[in-house]
Design a protein around this motif. Structure first.
Motif, PDB file in Angstrom:
ATOM      1  N   LEU A 124     -98.036  22.576   2.164  1.00 50.99           N
ATOM      2  CA  LEU A 124     -97.899  22.705   0.710  1.00 50.99           C
ATOM      3  C   LEU A 124     -96.814  23.708   0.346  1.00 50.99           C
ATOM      4  CD1 LEU A 124    -101.633  22.721  -0.420  1.00 50.99           C
ATOM      5  CD2 LEU A 124    -100.124  20.790  -0.006  1.00 50.99           C
ATOM      6  N   MET A 125     -96.772  24.832   1.061  1.00 52.64           N
ATOM      7  CA  MET A 125     -95.779  25.856   0.776  1.00 52.64           C
ATOM      8  C   MET A 125     -94.358  25.390   1.090  1.00 52.64           C
ATOM      9  SD  MET A 125     -97.503  28.514  -0.382  1.00 52.64           S
ATOM     10  CE  MET A 125     -98.722  27.419  -1.127  1.00 52.64           C
ATOM     11  N   GLU A 136     -89.674  22.691  -6.178  1.00 57.62           N
ATOM     12  CA  GLU A 136     -89.928  24.101  -6.456  1.00 57.62           C
ATOM     13  C   GLU A 136     -91.003  24.348  -7.513  1.00 57.62           C
ATOM     14  OE1 GLU A 136     -88.819  26.800  -4.953  1.00 57.62           O
ATOM     15  OE2 GLU A 136     -87.776  25.555  -3.485  1.00 57.62           O
ATOM     16  N   ARG A 137     -90.998  23.581  -8.582  1.00 59.25           N
ATOM     17  CA  ARG A 137     -91.852  23.904  -9.740  1.00 59.25           C
ATOM     18  C   ARG A 137     -93.286  23.420  -9.511  1.00 59.25           C
ATOM     19  NH1 ARG A 137     -88.905  21.650 -14.923  1.00 59.25           N
ATOM     20  NH2 ARG A 137     -90.826  22.469 -15.874  1.00 59.25           N
ATOM     21  N   PRO A 157     -93.499  34.599   0.491  1.00 56.99           N
ATOM     22  CA  PRO A 157     -93.434  35.483  -0.682  1.00 56.99           C
ATOM     23  C   PRO A 157     -92.760  34.832  -1.885  1.00 56.99           C
ATOM     24  CG  PRO A 157     -91.893  36.180   1.030  1.00 56.99           C
ATOM     25  CD  PRO A 157     -92.779  35.160   1.649  1.00 56.99           C
ATOM     26  N   ASN A 158     -91.877  33.879  -1.644  1.00 57.78           N
ATOM     27  CA  ASN A 158     -91.208  33.200  -2.756  1.00 57.78           C
ATOM     28  C   ASN A 158     -92.158  32.284  -3.525  1.00 57.78           C
ATOM     29  OD1 ASN A 158     -91.225  31.634  -0.313  1.00 57.78           O
ATOM     30  ND2 ASN A 158     -89.906  30.133  -1.326  1.00 57.78           N
ATOM     31  N   ARG A 159     -93.294  31.967  -2.922  1.00 55.90           N
ATOM     32  CA  ARG A 159     -94.277  31.100  -3.576  1.00 55.90           C
ATOM     33  C   ARG A 159     -95.458  31.897  -4.143  1.00 55.90           C
ATOM     34  NH1 ARG A 159     -92.629  25.760  -4.569  1.00 55.90           N
ATOM     35  NH2 ARG A 159     -92.066  24.661  -2.644  1.00 55.90           N
TER      36      ARG A 159
END
Length: 336
Positions: free
Chosen positions: A25-26, A31-32, A58-60
């Motif tokens: 999933l990650m 992106e959105r 961390p970006n998610r």
């Protein structure tokens, strides 16, 4: 960043599989995405492992929400809670022991945007004991979607699909709390009855892992109870919309298929005995020609309460031609 797609994941005692699920999933190319994990009071390390994997992305992090039920409510309630808490225009459901191909969301969303469909279905890869098969994407037949649902052309499970949020939210409110078998099939009834447009893509968008202890392979008392509950809701819906007579032949036939399928794979003869006579009104109307040979044998033995023969059939001679001839002889004898 406003999420366009919400992914809802019920989590309950899936520690051996949750890391694989969350990584998939990650790593989505789109992106959105809003991620909503709902813990149904897991008693294993599912939540700890979930948090561990999320920490690696961390970006998610700001896109993730982890909710906790106050007690164990079951899959239907847990999934519904996640859908209610979602904010995306579209939503898809993923089980905590399954996974998505890396571009699944992007492919589904592209089709939804280009065709203006409020449901998009994709291909599912079924993985069981190392073997892989493919469940093709639903393609509308041109008849009302409700026809396709009742004839089982529309896949029963809610995974492998992208839904317009409000449609799915209305659909999941149908299933009563505690329903663990056929709850997504019941939601599909509403979806097919109310969707303005359903479309499909011929890409793999879901990986379903069929485990030995999953609901799909364990035939228990509650599954028979849930099956009766499912058909009660279907009958009620058709009656409220004056469609009962239109679909009576189809629904009677499907009731018998569903019933015999459970009886055929249930190894608890006490459970088989208890539910052998369910759907009596359908039993009096439906022939058996549409059933496979094995299901016809099971139906005959349970209908006549021949439990000793059923026991040996299930245990020893399930594929025996000789036993089939004996059953055929008994069926002629009982017919006289």
């Amino acid at each position: 960043m406003q999420a366009l797609v919400s992914i809802c994941v019920p989590v309950y005692n899936v520690a051996p599989y949750i890391e694989r699920c969350v990584h998939s999933l990650m790593q989505q190319t789109y992106e959105r995405i809003e991620y909503i994990f709902v813990d149904d009071c897991s008693t294993d390390e599912s939540v700890l492992l979930l948090q561990k994997v999320i920490a690696g992305y961390p970006n998610r992090a700001k896109q993730v929400r982890i909710l906790h039920n106050d007690r164990n409510h079951g899959t239907a309630f847990t999934r519904k809670r996640g859908i209610e808490q979602s904010s995306g225009k579209y939503i898809t459901c993923v089980d905590g022991d399954d996974s998505l191909p890396y571009n699944a969301i992007e492919l589904l969303l592209q089709k939804a945007a280009s065709s203006e469909a409020d449901v998009v279905c994709g291909v599912a890869k079924i993985i069981e004991q190392g073997r892989q098969t493919v469940e093709e994407a639903y393609t509308p037949t041109g008849k009302p979607y409700l026809d396709d649902f009742l004839l089982d052309y529309f896949p029963r499970a809610n995974w492998g699909k992208l839904y317009e949020r409000s449609l799915l939210l209305s659909a999941v409110t149908i299933a009563p709390e505690g329903m663990i078998y056929s709850e997504d099939r019941l939601a599909s009834l509403y979806v097919c009855a109310h969707a303005k447009k359903i479309d499909s893509i011929q890409d793999v968008v879901y990986c379903y892992y069929n485990h030995a202890n999953s609901n799909s392979t364990t035939r228990t008392k509650i599954q028979f109870e849930n099956l009766m509950l499912f058909w009660q809701h279907v009958d009620q819906y058709l009656d409220e919309h004056q469609l009962t007579d239109t679909y009576r032949i189809v629904t009677d036939r499907k009731k018998i298929e569903d019933k015999v399928h459970l009886l055929h794979f249930c190894n608890d003869l006490s459970v088989c005995r208890k539910y052998a006579d369910m759907f009596p009104e359908a039993e009096t109307q439906q022939p058996t020609l549409h059933l496979t040979r094995g299901l016809r044998i099971t139906r005959f033995l349970t209908h006549h309460h021949l439990w000793i023969l059923l026991y040996f059939y299930k245990k020893y001679v399930k594929f025996s031609l000789l036993f089939g001839l004996i059953v055929k002889f008994l069926s002629v004898l009982y017919a006289k």
